[in-house]
Design a protein around this motif. Structure first.
Motif, PDB file in Angstrom:
ATOM      1  N   ALA A 129     -45.938  15.965 -18.825  1.00 26.69           N
ATOM      2  CA  ALA A 129     -44.854  16.358 -17.921  1.00 26.69           C
ATOM      3  C   ALA A 129     -45.103  17.750 -17.358  1.00 26.69           C
ATOM      4  O   ALA A 129     -44.865  18.013 -16.173  1.00 26.69           O
ATOM      5  CB  ALA A 129     -43.514  16.313 -18.658  1.00 26.69           C
ATOM      6  N   THR A 130     -45.612  18.652 -18.219  1.00 30.00           N
ATOM      7  CA  THR A 130     -45.891  20.010 -17.758  1.00 30.00           C
ATOM      8  C   THR A 130     -46.960  19.989 -16.662  1.00 30.00           C
ATOM      9  O   THR A 130     -46.794  20.603 -15.603  1.00 30.00           O
ATOM     10  CB  THR A 130     -46.372  20.883 -18.936  1.00 30.00           C
ATOM     11  OG1 THR A 130     -45.443  20.759 -19.990  1.00 30.00           O
ATOM     12  CG2 THR A 130     -46.502  22.331 -18.513  1.00 30.00           C
ATOM     13  N   LEU A 160     -47.844  17.565 -14.760  1.00 29.87           N
ATOM     14  CA  LEU A 160     -47.332  16.882 -13.577  1.00 29.87           C
ATOM     15  C   LEU A 160     -46.475  17.828 -12.726  1.00 29.87           C
ATOM     16  O   LEU A 160     -46.691  17.992 -11.519  1.00 29.87           O
ATOM     17  CB  LEU A 160     -46.503  15.699 -14.074  1.00 29.87           C
ATOM     18  CG  LEU A 160     -46.171  14.536 -13.159  1.00 29.87           C
ATOM     19  CD1 LEU A 160     -46.011  13.298 -14.014  1.00 29.87           C
ATOM     20  CD2 LEU A 160     -44.891  14.805 -12.414  1.00 29.87           C
ATOM     21  N   GLY A 161     -45.501  18.469 -13.392  1.00 28.32           N
ATOM     22  CA  GLY A 161     -44.612  19.371 -12.665  1.00 28.32           C
ATOM     23  C   GLY A 161     -45.365  20.559 -12.074  1.00 28.32           C
ATOM     24  O   GLY A 161     -45.148  20.932 -10.919  1.00 28.32           O
ATOM     25  N   TRP A 162     -46.258  21.101 -12.864  1.00 24.56           N
ATOM     26  CA  TRP A 162     -47.051  22.259 -12.432  1.00 24.56           C
ATOM     27  C   TRP A 162     -47.871  21.887 -11.186  1.00 24.56           C
ATOM     28  O   TRP A 162     -47.884  22.612 -10.187  1.00 24.56           O
ATOM     29  CB  TRP A 162     -47.965  22.667 -13.597  1.00 24.56           C
ATOM     30  CG  TRP A 162     -48.724  23.933 -13.436  1.00 24.56           C
ATOM     31  CD1 TRP A 162     -48.610  24.854 -12.427  1.00 24.56           C
ATOM     32  CD2 TRP A 162     -49.736  24.425 -14.331  1.00 24.56           C
ATOM     33  NE1 TRP A 162     -49.480  25.881 -12.634  1.00 24.56           N
ATOM     34  CE2 TRP A 162     -50.184  25.651 -13.794  1.00 24.56           C
ATOM     35  CE3 TRP A 162     -50.293  23.973 -15.510  1.00 24.56           C
ATOM     36  CZ2 TRP A 162     -51.179  26.407 -14.417  1.00 24.56           C
ATOM     37  CZ3 TRP A 162     -51.273  24.724 -16.135  1.00 24.56           C
ATOM     38  CH2 TRP A 162     -51.705  25.928 -15.591  1.00 24.56           C
ATOM     39  N   LEU A 216     -47.330  19.431  -9.007  1.00 24.42           N
ATOM     40  CA  LEU A 216     -46.474  19.173  -7.842  1.00 24.42           C
ATOM     41  C   LEU A 216     -45.978  20.481  -7.245  1.00 24.42           C
ATOM     42  O   LEU A 216     -45.843  20.617  -6.029  1.00 24.42           O
ATOM     43  CB  LEU A 216     -45.286  18.308  -8.239  1.00 24.42           C
ATOM     44  CG  LEU A 216     -45.605  16.844  -8.502  1.00 24.42           C
ATOM     45  CD1 LEU A 216     -44.355  16.095  -8.923  1.00 24.42           C
ATOM     46  CD2 LEU A 216     -46.204  16.196  -7.260  1.00 24.42           C
ATOM     47  N   LEU A 217     -45.710  21.444  -8.124  1.00 29.71           N
ATOM     48  CA  LEU A 217     -45.168  22.726  -7.672  1.00 29.71           C
ATOM     49  C   LEU A 217     -46.197  23.491  -6.851  1.00 29.71           C
ATOM     50  O   LEU A 217     -45.884  24.086  -5.823  1.00 29.71           O
ATOM     51  CB  LEU A 217     -44.779  23.547  -8.903  1.00 29.71           C
ATOM     52  CG  LEU A 217     -43.638  24.531  -8.751  1.00 29.71           C
ATOM     53  CD1 LEU A 217     -42.386  23.788  -8.380  1.00 29.71           C
ATOM     54  CD2 LEU A 217     -43.443  25.265 -10.074  1.00 29.71           C
ATOM     55  N   ARG A 228     -52.528  18.504 -13.975  1.00 30.20           N
ATOM     56  CA  ARG A 228     -52.276  19.624 -13.067  1.00 30.20           C
ATOM     57  C   ARG A 228     -53.172  19.509 -11.839  1.00 30.20           C
ATOM     58  O   ARG A 228     -52.734  19.679 -10.712  1.00 30.20           O
ATOM     59  CB  ARG A 228     -52.524  20.952 -13.799  1.00 30.20           C
ATOM     60  CG  ARG A 228     -52.850  22.166 -12.920  1.00 30.20           C
ATOM     61  CD  ARG A 228     -51.637  22.622 -12.130  1.00 30.20           C
ATOM     62  NE  ARG A 228     -51.907  23.778 -11.291  1.00 30.20           N
ATOM     63  CZ  ARG A 228     -52.299  23.704 -10.021  1.00 30.20           C
ATOM     64  NH1 ARG A 228     -52.523  22.536  -9.446  1.00 30.20           N
ATOM     65  NH2 ARG A 228     -52.483  24.810  -9.314  1.00 30.20           N
ATOM     66  N   ARG A 286     -37.272   8.440  -5.141  1.00 24.44           N
ATOM     67  CA  ARG A 286     -37.631   9.852  -5.250  1.00 24.44           C
ATOM     68  C   ARG A 286     -36.452  10.665  -5.756  1.00 24.44           C
ATOM     69  O   ARG A 286     -36.599  11.603  -6.514  1.00 24.44           O
ATOM     70  CB  ARG A 286     -38.075  10.364  -3.880  1.00 24.44           C
ATOM     71  CG  ARG A 286     -39.042  11.502  -3.965  1.00 24.44           C
ATOM     72  CD  ARG A 286     -39.755  11.714  -2.665  1.00 24.44           C
ATOM     73  NE  ARG A 286     -38.903  11.345  -1.539  1.00 24.44           N
ATOM     74  CZ  ARG A 286     -39.359  11.205  -0.297  1.00 24.44           C
ATOM     75  NH1 ARG A 286     -40.610  11.384  -0.033  1.00 24.44           N
ATOM     76  NH2 ARG A 286     -38.534  10.895   0.687  1.00 24.44           N
ATOM     77  N   PRO A 291     -35.890  13.385 -10.750  1.00 26.06           N
ATOM     78  CA  PRO A 291     -35.476  14.479 -11.646  1.00 26.06           C
ATOM     79  C   PRO A 291     -34.846  13.958 -12.936  1.00 26.06           C
ATOM     80  O   PRO A 291     -34.827  14.667 -13.941  1.00 26.06           O
ATOM     81  CB  PRO A 291     -34.458  15.259 -10.813  1.00 26.06           C
ATOM     82  CG  PRO A 291     -34.833  14.966  -9.407  1.00 26.06           C
ATOM     83  CD  PRO A 291     -35.350  13.558  -9.393  1.00 26.06           C
ATOM     84  N   PHE A 297     -36.570  14.181 -16.564  1.00 24.01           N
ATOM     85  CA  PHE A 297     -36.526  15.251 -17.566  1.00 24.01           C
ATOM     86  C   PHE A 297     -35.527  14.947 -18.685  1.00 24.01           C
ATOM     87  O   PHE A 297     -35.913  14.981 -19.856  1.00 24.01           O
ATOM     88  CB  PHE A 297     -36.260  16.605 -16.902  1.00 24.01           C
ATOM     89  CG  PHE A 297     -37.445  17.090 -16.136  1.00 24.01           C
ATOM     90  CD1 PHE A 297     -38.513  17.689 -16.784  1.00 24.01           C
ATOM     91  CD2 PHE A 297     -37.522  16.915 -14.769  1.00 24.01           C
ATOM     92  CE1 PHE A 297     -39.624  18.116 -16.087  1.00 24.01           C
ATOM     93  CE2 PHE A 297     -38.640  17.339 -14.062  1.00 24.01           C
ATOM     94  CZ  PHE A 297     -39.691  17.942 -14.721  1.00 24.01           C
TER      95      PHE A 297
END
Lengths: 397, 249
Positions: A80-81, A83-85, A87-88, A136, A155, A159, A162
């Motif tokens: 998850a980290t 993935l989020g990192w 995308l950010l 990442r 989409r 969120p 989480f």
């Protein structure tokens, strides 16, 4: 004007004789402290106590044959980290990201070896690091394009991943629903500390917002109830509340019905943190100008719509630094759980140090604890500052 | 100049207001505004003119008298107040844009949430309105990144996006730098020409002369003089009006 290195050193360290004297004293003191510390850490310190008790400090007496569930959870969190990192940041790898990646790789290679883990466990650790950085990279490269192809309705649900991940984590830890259950009394160490802190943070946030709104309500009962609650909690030390929580439910509920001590402590932490959050949110609410409410109301927005779309987003943005400060204190306050007999990180460490085999190894254990806590708090602080920057709408475009 | 119809949009009769501290802010004010009419309210500060127009959309309450807006009597019934606010737009001295939302979101928030209109349709309308006030290219910026004049034009567009039947302006140019006043007045002038019913509290004499159908002078919580702009600025009938004009002209 560019200065040469000696010139710059002179200007920054010894612009005046007094500056020079202060700098000299500090340089000597810092060097002496560093030599002393490094000499101890790499010379006299005996890290065997950490190596031998690594598992205890990490997860307490969690059954060995069930520990694969925790590894799976760590893997999920790493995924998850990453993935989020990804995308950010997208395709960019700014300096901070490169630094963080190098640190992660170094940690992934050094920590398992330093802990003296068996080869299969070392491989697991490497795989998790590779998973994080790989995702990442992959999501930075293709994530945005893949996201754009999803249906907008799907989409918007993303969120929710989480909270879902959090629930999956709880399920993996506690068991049930097909998994063998592991009683809360068997959770311990860093696992218990992080679980209690995160649970209290998640639950105290909505409660704190409601209390802050209650305190500003026009209904006298609601207002006075909120004030009374907030002031009572803020006036009592956490440790007394924790003891109270352990005892009071035992009196109120007949023997077997009282929830486990771990859940009781989690409830007290939540209720405690909510009172402080409420004060942070209240100051955020007070900082929203009256004109904002007038503008929203004059556009026809109802009171709840005004609150949800106009007032709360601005109030929470203002309160964010204070709230994160509160969360950091909460994380550190979980060490008080060791005083009511729970084996959180500190409790576990104390039980390790009580073992005659590791007598006198307090410094090594406490230093490890301090570093672990520092890492968690630093992560919270970094996350908060990144969020503040993202929410700052006054920066020039 | 666009000619107002006979239909009554706002009718205030004998409005009295006391502040909680006992100050008698409105002392029996009467005013009628017709559909398509532009009424400019002038007066020294503290004369109650802002307080008066803020009673039209119930941002201020009043203790005596009656106000009817678009056929609905203002009462304490919250549903009536919400219904009136949907039809009455307001532009504030301090803009009061939502700083955490982009310009586009500032415009679309209320139509989507209050009128439950589809997002795509509202956004199309919002772009058209931003075009009309001359700042379409700023749609994705945040209010804090715009100049005062641009912010006030966004605020006007935000009100228009709700398609109000009446627009109230509470000193819309008073907190603007002089060089930005003109762009905002230009937008207001165009609105008046399109037949919008407007009540404007302002000190802009030029705007009042050129655009207003009627000028109202308030002092000490009362209407002192009510006249067409030509008469008001050249031949007022009350001594108090002459004093006021001597100060601002």
């Amino acid at each position: 004007m560019t200065l040469s290195l000696p010139q710059r050193l002179k200007r920054e360290l010894a612009a005046t004789p007094l500056d020079g004297a202060v700098s000299a004293v500090l340089i000597v003191a810092i060097t002496a402290a560093a030599i002393g510390f490094l000499g101890w850490a790499f010379g006299r310190a005996q890290w065997l106590v950490i190596q031998a008790n690594g598992t205890l400090l990490a997860v307490g007496r969690y059954p060995v044959e069930q520990q694969w569930r925790l590894w799976l959870l760590v893997g999920l969190l790493a995924a998850a980290t990453g993935l989020g990192w990804g995308l950010l940041r997208g395709r960019r790898w700014p300096f901070n990201d490169r630094l963080a990646s190098v640190l992660l790789v170094a940690l992934g290679l050094w920590a398992p070896a330093a802990l003296g883990l068996s080869l299969p466990l070392q491989v697991r650790w490497w795989a998790i690091t590779a998973l994080l950085l790989g995702l990442r990279w992959a999501f930075g490269r293709w994530g945005a394009a893949g996201l754009a192809r999803l249906h907008p309705r799907v989409r918007r649900l993303l969120p929710l991943g989480f909270p879902l991940l959090y629930l999956i984590g709880l399920w993996l830890i506690a068991g049930g629903l097909g998994l063998g259950s592991v009683a809360p009394s068997e959770w311990g160490g860093l696992l218990l500390t992080l679980l209690m802190a995160s649970l209290a943070m998640l639950l105290s946030f909505p409660l704190g917002v409601l209390l802050a709104l209650g305190r500003r309500s026009e209904l006298p009962l609601l207002r006075w109830g909120s004030v009374l609650y907030i002031e009572f909690i803020r006036g009592a030390p956490l440790i007394t509340l924790l003891f109270l929580g352990q005892n009071i439910l035992g009196f109120l509920l007949p023997g077997g019905l009282a929830p486990d001590r771990v859940w009781r402590a989690a409830a007290v932490l939540t209720l405690f943190c909510a009172a402080y959050l409420a004060e942070a949110v209240r100051s955020g609410l007070a900082a929203v100008p009256r004109g904002q409410v007038e503008a929203a109301r004059s556009l026809g927005l109802s009171v709840p719509q005004t609150l949800g779309a106009v007032v709360l987003p601005q109030a929470l943005r203002t309160a964010l630094p204070t709230m994160v400060g509160q969360f950091i204190s909460l994380l550190q306050d979980t060490t008080l759980l060791s005083l009511i007999g729970l084996l959180d990180l500190l409790g576990m460490a104390r039980s390790v140090m009580a073992n005659p085999a590791y007598l006198g190894k307090n410094a090594e254990v406490y230093l490890t604890l301090a570093v672990l806590f520092w890492c968690c708090c630093a992560a919270l602080g970094l996350g908060s500052r990144a969020l503040e920057r993202r929410l700052d709408t006054t920066r020039p475009a | 100049m666009n000619q107002p119809s006979a239909e009554c949009m706002i009718e205030a009769r004998g409005v009295q207001k006391w502040y909680p501290n006992g100050f008698h802010a409105l002392r029996g004010v009467d005013l009628t505004v017709h559909r398509g009419e532009v009424v400019v309210v002038m007066g020294p500060s503290g004369s109650g003119k802002s307080t008066f127009i803020r009673t039209f959309n119930a941002l201020e309450d009043f203790q005596q008298g009656s106000i009817t807006v678009d056929g609905r009597a203002l009462s304490n019934d919250l549903r009536d107040i919400d219904a009136i606010r949907r039809e009455v737009g307001m532009v504030f001295q301090q803009f009061n844009l939502f700083p955490h939302l982009s310009v586009l979101e500032n415009l679309t928030l209320a139509p989507i949430q209050v009128r439950k209109r589809p997002k795509a349709e509202v956004e199309e309308q919002a772009y058209a309105l931003l075009e009309r006030v001359g700042i379409r290219e700023q749609a994705d910026k945040y209010p804090g990144q715009l100049s005062g004049g641009q912010q006030q034009r966004v605020a006007i567009a935000r009100s228009l996006c709700m398609e109000p039947r009446i627009l109230l302006f509470d000193e819309p140019t008073s907190s603007l730098d002089p060089e930005m006043v003109r762009e905002v007045l230009e937008v207001m002038r165009n609105l008046a020409a399109d037949g919008m019913t407007m009540v404007v509290v302002t000190h802009e004499v030029g705007f009042a002369r050129e655009v207003a159908h009627r000028v109202v002078l308030m002092a000490e919580g009362q209407v002192v003089e009510e006249a067409d702009p030509a008469t008001f600025f050249t031949n007022p009938s009350h001594e108090r009006s002459r004093q006021f004009l001597a100060q601002i002209l």
